[in-house]
Design a protein around this motif. Structure first.
Motif, PDB file in Angstrom:
ATOM      1  N   GLY A 176       0.772  -1.236   0.000  1.00  0.00           N
ATOM      2  CA  GLY A 176       0.000   0.000   0.000  1.00  0.00           C
ATOM      3  C   GLY A 176       0.805   1.288   0.000  1.00  0.00           C
ATOM      4  N   LEU A 177       2.134   1.179  -0.011  1.00  0.00           N
ATOM      5  CA  LEU A 177       2.966   2.389  -0.004  1.00  0.00           C
ATOM      6  C   LEU A 177       2.779   3.174  -1.305  1.00  0.00           C
ATOM      7  CD1 LEU A 177       5.069   3.817   1.817  1.00  0.00           C
ATOM      8  CD2 LEU A 177       6.853   2.532   0.621  1.00  0.00           C
ATOM      9  N   PHE A 178       2.831   2.457  -2.420  1.00  0.00           N
ATOM     10  CA  PHE A 178       2.535   3.101  -3.706  1.00  0.00           C
ATOM     11  C   PHE A 178       2.218   2.054  -4.761  1.00  0.00           C
ATOM     12  CE2 PHE A 178       7.228   2.666  -3.893  1.00  0.00           C
ATOM     13  CZ  PHE A 178       7.358   1.952  -5.076  1.00  0.00           C
ATOM     14  N   GLY A 179       1.583   2.480  -5.816  1.00  0.00           N
ATOM     15  CA  GLY A 179       1.267   1.601  -6.929  1.00  0.00           C
ATOM     16  C   GLY A 179       1.014   2.438  -8.169  1.00  0.00           C
ATOM     17  N   SER A 180       1.586   2.032  -9.269  1.00  0.00           N
ATOM     18  CA  SER A 180       1.417   2.803 -10.504  1.00  0.00           C
ATOM     19  C   SER A 180       0.107   2.462 -11.207  1.00  0.00           C
ATOM     20  CB  SER A 180       2.570   2.499 -11.461  1.00  0.00           C
ATOM     21  OG  SER A 180       2.475   1.138 -11.892  1.00  0.00           O
ATOM     22  N   GLY A 181      -0.492   1.296 -10.809  1.00  0.00           N
ATOM     23  CA  GLY A 181      -1.600   0.787 -11.612  1.00  0.00           C
ATOM     24  C   GLY A 181      -0.996   0.042 -12.785  1.00  0.00           C
ATOM     25  N   ASN A 182      -1.831  -0.734 -13.501  1.00  0.00           N
ATOM     26  CA  ASN A 182      -1.331  -1.525 -14.627  1.00  0.00           C
ATOM     27  C   ASN A 182      -1.218  -0.648 -15.864  1.00  0.00           C
ATOM     28  OD1 ASN A 182      -1.479  -3.591 -12.814  1.00  0.00           O
ATOM     29  ND2 ASN A 182      -3.344  -4.497 -13.684  1.00  0.00           N
ATOM     30  N   ILE A 183      -0.049  -0.680 -16.471  1.00  0.00           N
ATOM     31  CA  ILE A 183       0.227   0.200 -17.617  1.00  0.00           C
ATOM     32  C   ILE A 183       0.798  -0.623 -18.774  1.00  0.00           C
ATOM     33  CG2 ILE A 183       1.691   2.114 -18.435  1.00  0.00           C
ATOM     34  CD1 ILE A 183       1.580   3.238 -15.549  1.00  0.00           C
ATOM     35  N   SER A 184       0.317  -0.352 -19.982  1.00  0.00           N
ATOM     36  CA  SER A 184       0.831  -1.069 -21.151  1.00  0.00           C
ATOM     37  C   SER A 184       1.435  -0.141 -22.200  1.00  0.00           C
ATOM     38  CB  SER A 184      -0.283  -1.895 -21.801  1.00  0.00           C
ATOM     39  OG  SER A 184      -1.302  -1.024 -22.268  1.00  0.00           O
ATOM     40  N   THR A 185       1.340   1.165 -21.959  1.00  0.00           N
ATOM     41  CA  THR A 185       1.839   2.119 -22.952  1.00  0.00           C
ATOM     42  C   THR A 185       3.328   2.393 -22.777  1.00  0.00           C
ATOM     43  OG1 THR A 185      -0.331   3.173 -22.890  1.00  0.00           O
ATOM     44  CG2 THR A 185       1.426   4.379 -23.991  1.00  0.00           C
ATOM     45  N   ALA A 186       4.100   2.026 -23.797  1.00  0.00           N
ATOM     46  CA  ALA A 186       5.544   2.298 -23.758  1.00  0.00           C
ATOM     47  C   ALA A 186       5.764   3.803 -23.673  1.00  0.00           C
ATOM     48  CB  ALA A 186       6.226   1.728 -24.992  1.00  0.00           C
ATOM     49  N   GLY A 187       6.730   4.187 -22.865  1.00  0.00           N
ATOM     50  CA  GLY A 187       7.015   5.608 -22.694  1.00  0.00           C
ATOM     51  C   GLY A 187       6.327   6.207 -21.472  1.00  0.00           C
ATOM     52  N   SER A 188       5.378   5.452 -20.883  1.00  0.00           N
ATOM     53  CA  SER A 188       4.706   5.937 -19.670  1.00  0.00           C
ATOM     54  C   SER A 188       5.721   5.967 -18.529  1.00  0.00           C
ATOM     55  CB  SER A 188       3.558   5.006 -19.279  1.00  0.00           C
ATOM     56  OG  SER A 188       2.572   5.003 -20.269  1.00  0.00           O
ATOM     57  N   THR A 189       5.511   6.858 -17.585  1.00  0.00           N
ATOM     58  CA  THR A 189       6.420   6.935 -16.441  1.00  0.00           C
ATOM     59  C   THR A 189       5.632   6.958 -15.131  1.00  0.00           C
ATOM     60  OG1 THR A 189       6.478   9.346 -16.469  1.00  0.00           O
ATOM     61  CG2 THR A 189       8.185   8.201 -17.731  1.00  0.00           C
ATOM     62  N   PHE A 190       6.283   6.523 -14.092  1.00  0.00           N
ATOM     63  CA  PHE A 190       5.733   6.593 -12.734  1.00  0.00           C
ATOM     64  C   PHE A 190       6.874   6.980 -11.813  1.00  0.00           C
ATOM     65  CE2 PHE A 190       5.100   4.522  -8.574  1.00  0.00           C
ATOM     66  CZ  PHE A 190       3.943   5.188  -8.176  1.00  0.00           C
ATOM     67  N   THR A 191       6.652   8.008 -11.001  1.00  0.00           N
ATOM     68  CA  THR A 191       7.681   8.464 -10.065  1.00  0.00           C
ATOM     69  C   THR A 191       7.231   8.184  -8.641  1.00  0.00           C
ATOM     70  OG1 THR A 191       8.423  10.171 -11.602  1.00  0.00           O
ATOM     71  CG2 THR A 191       9.025  10.469  -9.298  1.00  0.00           C
ATOM     72  N   SER A 192       8.158   7.675  -7.824  1.00  0.00           N
ATOM     73  CA  SER A 192       7.845   7.382  -6.423  1.00  0.00           C
ATOM     74  C   SER A 192       7.305   8.640  -5.749  1.00  0.00           C
ATOM     75  CB  SER A 192       9.095   6.880  -5.702  1.00  0.00           C
ATOM     76  OG  SER A 192      10.193   7.747  -5.940  1.00  0.00           O
ATOM     77  N   PRO A 193       6.219   8.495  -4.974  1.00  0.00           N
ATOM     78  CA  PRO A 193       5.650   9.667  -4.307  1.00  0.00           C
ATOM     79  C   PRO A 193       6.657  10.332  -3.370  1.00  0.00           C
ATOM     80  CG  PRO A 193       4.188   7.776  -4.147  1.00  0.00           C
ATOM     81  CD  PRO A 193       5.489   7.269  -4.681  1.00  0.00           C
ATOM     82  N   MET A 194       6.523  11.632  -3.203  1.00  0.00           N
ATOM     83  CA  MET A 194       7.391  12.420  -2.322  1.00  0.00           C
ATOM     84  C   MET A 194       7.432  11.802  -0.928  1.00  0.00           C
ATOM     85  SD  MET A 194       9.108  15.349  -2.534  1.00  0.00           S
ATOM     86  CE  MET A 194       8.353  16.697  -3.443  1.00  0.00           C
ATOM     87  N   GLY A 195       8.632  11.602  -0.403  1.00  0.00           N
ATOM     88  CA  GLY A 195       8.761  11.087   0.962  1.00  0.00           C
ATOM     89  C   GLY A 195       8.853   9.572   1.060  1.00  0.00           C
ATOM     90  N   THR A 196       8.643   8.880  -0.076  1.00  0.00           N
ATOM     91  CA  THR A 196       8.675   7.411  -0.065  1.00  0.00           C
ATOM     92  C   THR A 196      10.018   6.884   0.441  1.00  0.00           C
ATOM     93  OG1 THR A 196       7.156   7.293  -1.927  1.00  0.00           O
ATOM     94  CG2 THR A 196       8.476   5.328  -1.501  1.00  0.00           C
ATOM     95  N   TYR A 197      11.102   7.490  -0.030  1.00  0.00           N
ATOM     96  CA  TYR A 197      12.436   6.974   0.287  1.00  0.00           C
ATOM     97  C   TYR A 197      13.225   7.878   1.223  1.00  0.00           C
ATOM     98  CZ  TYR A 197      11.243   3.847  -3.518  1.00  0.00           C
ATOM     99  OH  TYR A 197      10.610   2.926  -4.309  1.00  0.00           O
TER     100      TYR A 197
END
Ligand SMILES: [Cu+2]
Length: 160
Positions: free
Chosen positions: A73-94
């Motif tokens: 439950g910390l984070f999840g991008s959801g399922n993605i199939s489009t090449a070139g899509s990006t997901f960045t870790s939410p602020m404060g995750t690390y």
């Protein structure tokens, strides 16, 4: 004319001092999602408060936090199939040192194909210049600037 050069020397020294004493800027790290059932690099080491950006290269995948193929439950991008899509870790995750596991939550990509990755947050490195030394450096820079200015004024008065 020569005296005008002194403030430039002072500026250069001050800039050097500020660069040495300045805080380390947070960096962003990139991880490729796919092709195939891979995160690349699968294991990444970062500094506290750095961010991670995953970029989909190929396939139908997710970036989901959790160990053993179970979402925490910390984070999840959801399922993605489009090449070139990006997901960045939410602020404060690390922000806190430790090992953070993540995986692909699509189908059996994790359990059957071992599509997992880790982000290791290293312990905070000691500052390169301790606070006390900053003042010592600044004082040295001011002294050198003053001496440079004095030498140049004296020098310009010297007969040829
Ligand atoms: Cu996947």
């Amino acid at each position: 004319m020569r005296i005008l050069e002194a403030p430039l020397s002072f500026s250069a020294l001050l800039t050097l001092v500020l660069l040495l004493a300045g805080p380390t800027l947070a960096a962003n790290h990139n991880v490729a999602v796919g092709p195939g059932f891979t995160f690349s690099p699968a294991d990444l080491t970062i500094a506290p408060s750095d961010t991670v950006t995953w970029t989909w290269v190929g396939g139908f995948h997710s970036v989901t936090s959790g160990a053993g193929c179970f979402a925490d439950g910390l984070f999840g991008s959801g399922n993605i199939s489009t090449a070139g899509s990006t997901f960045t870790s939410p602020m404060g995750t690390y922000a806190t040192p430790g090992v953070y596991e993540y995986f692909c939550a699509v189908g059996t990509h994790c359990s059957a194909f071992n599509m997992k990755g880790t982000v290791t947050v290293a312990t905070t490195p000691p500052p390169s210049v301790p606070a006390m030394e900053t003042w010592a450096l600044l004082a040295t820079a001011l002294l050198m600037a003053a001496l440079t200015l004095r030498l140049r004024i004296t020098g310009s008065r010297r007969p040829l």
